[in-house]
Design a protein around this motif. Structure first.
Motif, PDB file in Angstrom:
ATOM      1  N   ASP A 228      27.153  47.014  56.614  1.00 64.96           N
ATOM      2  CA  ASP A 228      26.954  45.735  57.404  1.00 64.96           C
ATOM      3  C   ASP A 228      27.292  46.206  58.929  1.00 64.96           C
ATOM      4  O   ASP A 228      28.586  46.431  59.133  1.00 64.96           O
ATOM      5  CB  ASP A 228      27.695  44.694  56.896  1.00 64.96           C
ATOM      6  CG  ASP A 228      27.624  43.559  57.882  1.00 64.96           C
ATOM      7  OD1 ASP A 228      26.897  43.609  58.992  1.00 64.96           O
ATOM      8  OD2 ASP A 228      28.514  42.648  57.637  1.00 64.96           O
ATOM      9  N   ARG A 231      30.373  44.718  60.433  1.00 66.33           N
ATOM     10  CA  ARG A 231      31.656  44.931  60.015  1.00 66.33           C
ATOM     11  C   ARG A 231      32.360  46.309  60.514  1.00 66.33           C
ATOM     12  O   ARG A 231      32.118  47.305  59.777  1.00 66.33           O
ATOM     13  CB  ARG A 231      31.804  44.822  58.715  1.00 66.33           C
ATOM     14  CG  ARG A 231      33.156  44.602  57.863  1.00 66.33           C
ATOM     15  CD  ARG A 231      33.032  44.326  56.316  1.00 66.33           C
ATOM     16  NE  ARG A 231      34.382  44.148  56.203  1.00 66.33           N
ATOM     17  CZ  ARG A 231      34.967  44.412  55.112  1.00 66.33           C
ATOM     18  NH1 ARG A 231      34.375  45.308  54.229  1.00 66.33           N
ATOM     19  NH2 ARG A 231      36.315  44.432  54.930  1.00 66.33           N
ATOM     20  N   CYS A 243      23.791  44.624  53.557  1.00 63.98           N
ATOM     21  CA  CYS A 243      24.501  46.022  53.290  1.00 63.98           C
ATOM     22  C   CYS A 243      23.883  46.722  52.258  1.00 63.98           C
ATOM     23  O   CYS A 243      23.676  46.134  51.032  1.00 63.98           O
ATOM     24  CB  CYS A 243      26.194  45.675  52.914  1.00 63.98           C
ATOM     25  SG  CYS A 243      26.521  47.453  52.582  1.00 63.98           S
ATOM     26  N   TRP A 264      35.373  40.486  48.275  1.00 62.18           N
ATOM     27  CA  TRP A 264      36.128  41.330  49.067  1.00 62.18           C
ATOM     28  C   TRP A 264      35.769  41.586  50.315  1.00 62.18           C
ATOM     29  O   TRP A 264      36.278  41.874  51.292  1.00 62.18           O
ATOM     30  CB  TRP A 264      36.774  42.314  48.112  1.00 62.18           C
ATOM     31  CG  TRP A 264      35.746  43.781  47.983  1.00 62.18           C
ATOM     32  CD1 TRP A 264      34.875  44.432  48.938  1.00 62.18           C
ATOM     33  CD2 TRP A 264      35.631  44.441  47.002  1.00 62.18           C
ATOM     34  NE1 TRP A 264      34.328  45.257  48.278  1.00 62.18           N
ATOM     35  CE2 TRP A 264      34.880  45.453  47.022  1.00 62.18           C
ATOM     36  CE3 TRP A 264      36.320  44.634  45.426  1.00 62.18           C
ATOM     37  CZ2 TRP A 264      34.384  46.453  46.049  1.00 62.18           C
ATOM     38  CZ3 TRP A 264      36.012  45.314  44.556  1.00 62.18           C
ATOM     39  CH2 TRP A 264      34.819  46.407  44.735  1.00 62.18           C
ATOM     40  N   LYS A 270      38.816  44.124  51.440  1.00 64.79           N
ATOM     41  CA  LYS A 270      38.678  45.565  51.328  1.00 64.79           C
ATOM     42  C   LYS A 270      37.682  46.350  52.202  1.00 64.79           C
ATOM     43  O   LYS A 270      36.718  45.733  52.774  1.00 64.79           O
ATOM     44  CB  LYS A 270      37.980  45.865  49.689  1.00 64.79           C
ATOM     45  CG  LYS A 270      38.245  47.211  49.072  1.00 64.79           C
ATOM     46  CD  LYS A 270      37.721  47.421  47.772  1.00 64.79           C
ATOM     47  CE  LYS A 270      38.352  47.152  46.758  1.00 64.79           C
ATOM     48  NZ  LYS A 270      38.570  48.179  45.608  1.00 64.79           N
TER      49      LYS A 270
HETATM   50 FE1  SF4 Z   1      29.088  46.942  52.323  1.00 61.03          FE
HETATM   51 FE2  SF4 Z   1      31.202  47.026  50.620  1.00 61.03          FE
HETATM   52 FE3  SF4 Z   1      31.335  47.344  53.442  1.00 61.03          FE
HETATM   53 FE4  SF4 Z   1      30.600  44.846  52.357  1.00 61.03          FE
HETATM   54  S1  SF4 Z   1      32.681  45.982  51.882  1.00 61.03           S
HETATM   55  S2  SF4 Z   1      29.779  45.830  54.050  1.00 61.03           S
HETATM   56  S3  SF4 Z   1      29.310  45.468  50.335  1.00 61.03           S
HETATM   57  S4  SF4 Z   1      30.214  48.779  52.032  1.00 61.03           S
END
Ligand code: SF4
Ligand code: TRP
Length: 330
Positions: A228, A231, A243, A264, A270
Motif C-alpha cells: 500500500d 503506508r 496491497c 494488523w 505490524k
Molecule cells: Fe500489505 Fe501487509 Fe503492508 Fe498491509 S501490512 S500494506 S497487507 S504488506
C-alpha cells in the motif's frame, strides 16, 4: 451406472520455454490435477511448439522439458493415472500434422486472431516462418491423435481450438467418416495471482515466483513487492485491499489468517516487512514439494514417467494414424 464423464479423454500441453511459476500452478496445473480424477488424461510437453519461438537458440528445450515434468509431478500430476509424454518423441504428431496441413485452407490460418496478434506483438524474433503459421495445425494433430474430447487451454488458445474443430468438420465432410470427436475447449481460468510488480505474472516481465525458487529467492522476491503506497511508516494504518501482498494472503491462506492480516494492517500493528516475511514463509511451505527431497530422485521419477508415457501415448497415436492413412489410401 458409471458417470459418462469418466470415459472422456483430455489432452493438454505446455511449451517448455522456461521455469514454471505460481501462475501456472494456480491456473493450469491445479486444474489438470482435478481433471485427472475424472478423466483419462494425456499431458504433453509441446517441445516442437517451443521450437517455433526458440529455433534460433534451442539448447534449453530438452532440459526445460524434463524440468517441466518434474514440476507437473510436484504439483500433483500422477504419472500412474495420467500419461505424460514429450511431443517430439511420438513421430505421429509430425506425420498427422503434415496430413492435416493438406486439408487446411490457408485463409483459416491467416485469419487466426492469435496468429495476427502474435505477429504484431512478438518483436524480438523472426516469426515469419511456415512453422508459426502452421502452429495450430500441429496443435490439431496433437489433439486428434488421441481423439480427445476435452482440451483445457488458456484464453489465448481458444482460437486454435476452434480451428481444430473446423479441421474435424472438414475431415468428416471430405472423407465421409467420423473418426474424430469435435473437441471441447474448456477455458482454464486465468490465475488470480499477479506478479511481484502487480502486472500479469510472466517470465518475460521478470516478476514471477518460480515453483522451484529457493527459500532465499522467494524471500527476496516477496520483500521486493509493492505494498500500500500510503503506508510509509509502521504507525500509518494500511489499506490491505490496495496491497498485492494482501492478495497473496487471500490466495494462499485461510479466512482466519486473512482477517488477522487485515487487522494488523489497518490497525498499524505490524510493519510491511514482517508481513511480507510471513508471506514468504507461507509461499516457501506451499512450494516445498517442488524443492523437497533428492533432486536426482526427482529427475529419475520424471524420466521414468516420460518413458512410460511415451509407450502409452505411442499405442494410441499409432492406431489413430493407421486409421487415417487407410482412409486416405496412403
Ligand atoms: Fe500489505 Fe501487509 Fe503492508 Fe498491509 S501490512 S500494506 S497487507 S504488506
Ligand atoms: N499451444 C499451447 C500453448 O502454447 C500448447 C499446446 C500445444 C497445446 N499443443 C496443444 C495445448 C494441444 C492444448 C492442446 O499453451
Amino acid at each position: 451406472m458409471s458417470p459418462i464423464v469418466t470415459h472422456k479423454r483430455v489432452l493438454s500441453g505446455m511449451r517448455p520455454t522456461g521455469p514454471l511459476h505460481v501462475g501456472h500452478l494456480l491456473g493450469a496445473l491445479d486444474n489438470w490435477v482435478k481433471l485427472q480424477q475424472t478423466h483419462e488424461c494425456f499431458f504433453m510437453v509441446a517441445d516442437l511448439h517451443a521450437l517455433m519461438g526458440e529455433y534460433e537458440n534451442p539448447v534449453n528445450i530438452r532440459e526445460n522439458s524434463i524440468k517441466m515434468v518434474e514440476d507437473w509431478i510436484g504439483a500433483g500430476i500422477d504419472p500412474e493415472r495420467s500419461t505424460l509424454f514429450i511431443q517430439s518423441e511420438i513421430p505421429e504428431h509430425s506425420e498427422l500434422a503434415v496430413i492435416l496441413g493438406m486439408i487446411t485452407p490457408l485463409g483459416w490460418l491467416e485469419r487466426n486472431p492469435t496468429y495476427k496478434e502474435q505477429l504484431r506483438e512478438i518483436t524480438g524474433r523472426d516469426l515469419t516462418t511456415y512453422g508459426f503459421l502452421g502452429y495450430p495445425v500441429l496443435q490439431a494433430a496433437d489433439i486428434l491423435l488421441y481423439k480427445a474430447h476435452v482440451v483445457p487451454v488458456g484464453e489465448d488458445q481458444l482460437a486454435h481450438l476452434e480451428l481444430t474443430r473446423e479441421i474435424v468438420r472438414r475431415f468428416k465432410f471430405l472423407y465421409k467418416k467420423d473418426i474424430f470427436p469435435e473437441p471441447l475447449g474448456i477455458m482454464t481460468k486465468e490465475a488470480r495471482i499477479l506478479g511481484t510488480d502487480r502486472r500479469k505474472m510472466s517470465k518475460s516481465y521478470g516478476n514471477a515466483i518460480d515453483l522451484s525458487d529457493s527459500a532465499e529467492n522467494i524471500r527476496k522476491k516477496t520483500v521486493s513487492m509493492i505494498t500500500d503506497p500510503a503506508r510509509l511508516k509502521v504507525t500509518d494504518p494500511g489499506h490491505p485491499e490496495a496491497c498485492n501482498v494482501f492478495s497473496y494472503y487471500r490466495i494462499f491462506t485461510d479466512e482466519t489468517k486473512v482477517n488477522a492480516v487485515r487487522d494488523w494492517c489497518t490497525g498499524a500493528k505490524k510493519g510491511c516487512i514482517d508481513c511480507k516475511k510471513e508471506m514468504a514463509e507461507t509461499l516457501t511451505k506451499r512450494l516445498e514439494p517442488f524443492r523437497s527431497g533428492d533432486p536426482v530422485a526427482r529427475r529419475a521419477e520424471a524420466e521414468v514417467a516420460l518413458k512410460k508415457g511415451r509407450e502409452r501415448a505411442s499405442v494410441v497415436a499409432r492406431q489413430t494414424l493407421k486409421e487415417v492413412k487407410e482412409l486416405l489410401h496412403l
